[in-house]
Design an enzyme around this catalytic site. Structure first.
Site, PDB file in Angstrom:
ATOM      1  N   SER A 139      75.956  30.942  -4.516  1.00  0.00           N
ATOM      2  CA  SER A 139      76.590  29.573  -5.652  1.00  0.00           C
ATOM      3  C   SER A 139      78.063  29.490  -5.572  1.00  0.00           C
ATOM      4  O   SER A 139      79.175  29.487  -4.606  1.00  0.00           O
ATOM      5  CB  SER A 139      76.905  31.008  -7.318  1.00  0.00           C
ATOM      6  OG  SER A 139      77.762  30.790  -7.771  1.00  0.00           O
ATOM      7  N   TYR A 152      79.010  39.017 -11.210  1.00  0.00           N
ATOM      8  CA  TYR A 152      78.128  37.978 -10.184  1.00  0.00           C
ATOM      9  C   TYR A 152      79.344  37.265  -9.228  1.00  0.00           C
ATOM     10  O   TYR A 152      78.928  37.167  -8.093  1.00  0.00           O
ATOM     11  CB  TYR A 152      78.467  36.550 -11.330  1.00  0.00           C
ATOM     12  CG  TYR A 152      77.414  35.519 -10.975  1.00  0.00           C
ATOM     13  CD1 TYR A 152      75.862  35.533 -11.116  1.00  0.00           C
ATOM     14  CD2 TYR A 152      78.336  34.162 -10.422  1.00  0.00           C
ATOM     15  CE1 TYR A 152      74.901  35.144 -10.730  1.00  0.00           C
ATOM     16  CE2 TYR A 152      77.132  33.662 -10.251  1.00  0.00           C
ATOM     17  CZ  TYR A 152      75.774  33.397 -10.234  1.00  0.00           C
ATOM     18  OH  TYR A 152      75.072  32.563  -9.908  1.00  0.00           O
TER      19      TYR A 152
END
Length: 279
Positions: A139, A152
């Protein structure tokens, strides 16, 4: 160049979002696709969109034994496996102070262990194919930390490190497997909605600030269509790119972090303050 046509490609988290778009794009380019997810309805919808028949399986990527059984199933079905796209992911928004251990377990189980499970399960088969490719989805948050996203960010930083290590090992042993790590920016998926929905389902308090954050993500940050993201990813795979950045936001933040590492924390803090002011 790596060619997708006629390759057997596995996509985890294929029931929605980037995973669905990857399965559709790979099938459009002539790949033979197997998709897995925990969402049976979503998988069937994805299969209906694919250009050819998509092999489907219900798999929780956090379950190591289930992923290894899935790898055997895919090989038995197609006779070989050439590519794996470890895409399945979830998000959660809470400060470190307010987080429970179960919050970390849930996110790491899917985002990190799911990538490790998928890589380990399919890697021997990719090597045996003589033309393998591992594609792990990290990401923008694989190089930029943000408040309330420790679960995350930890998982995505780890995916980056794991994938970079895998690349060195494949090169060291001259094994026929290419490796790519993908850093998407803001993609128009349901990840922000799902994060809030999970908090509600778990009986956690959802504040107006949480809703404002979700709304800002959906309106201003999660903007690129998943189909476009999938095209960029598969283009990068076919060009044998190790780092595939998806979106100008991912490119810009990557440059800031590399050139001005001490400024990245201020950027993340300013972004969070902006999100809390908008609904």
């Amino acid at each position: 160049m790596t060619q997708v046509r006629d390759k057997v490609a596995v996509v985890t988290g294929a029931g929605s979002g980037i995973g669905r778009a990857l399965a559709v794009e790979l099938s459009r380019r002539g790949a033979r696709v197997s998709g897995c997810d925990v969402d049976e309805v979503g998988l069937k919808e994805t299969a209906a969109l694919c250009a050819g028949d998509m092999h489907q399986a219900l798999v929780d990527v956090g379950d190591r034994e289930a992923v290894f059984a899935y790898a055997t199933e895919v090989e038995d079905h197609f006779g070989a496996v050439h590519q794996v796209y470890n895409n399945a992911g979830v998000a959660f928004s809470r400060t470190v102070l307010d987080s429970e251990w179960a919050d970390y377990e849930r996110v790491l189980s899917v985002n990190l262990y799911g990538v490790i499970h998928g890589t380990q399960a399919f890697l021997p088969r990719l090597i045996a194919s003589g033309d393998g490719h591992v594609v792990n989805i990290s990401s923008l948050n694989g190089y930029l930390a943000q408040p309330k996203m420790s679960h995350y960010c930890t998982s995505k930083f780890a995916v980056r490190g794991f994938t970079e290590t895998l690349r060195t090992e494949m090169a060291l042993e001259n094994l026929p497997v290419r490796v790519s790590v993908v850093h998407p920016g803001g993609i128009a998926t349901s990840i922000a909605d799902n994060s809030l929905a999970h908090a509600l389902a778990a009986g956690l308090p959802v504040t107006p600030e949480d809703e404002a954050r979700r709304d800002t993500y959906n309106k201003e940050m999660l903007r690129m269509a998943p189909q476009k993201a999938a095209q960029i990813i598969v283009d990068g795979v076919e060009r044998n790119r190790f780092r595939i950045r998806v979106g100008q936001d991912a490119v810009m933040v990557d440059r800031i972090v590399r050139l001005l590492p001490t400024a990245s924390g201020r950027l993340a803090t300013a972004l969070e303050r902006r999100m809390l002011k908008k609904r």
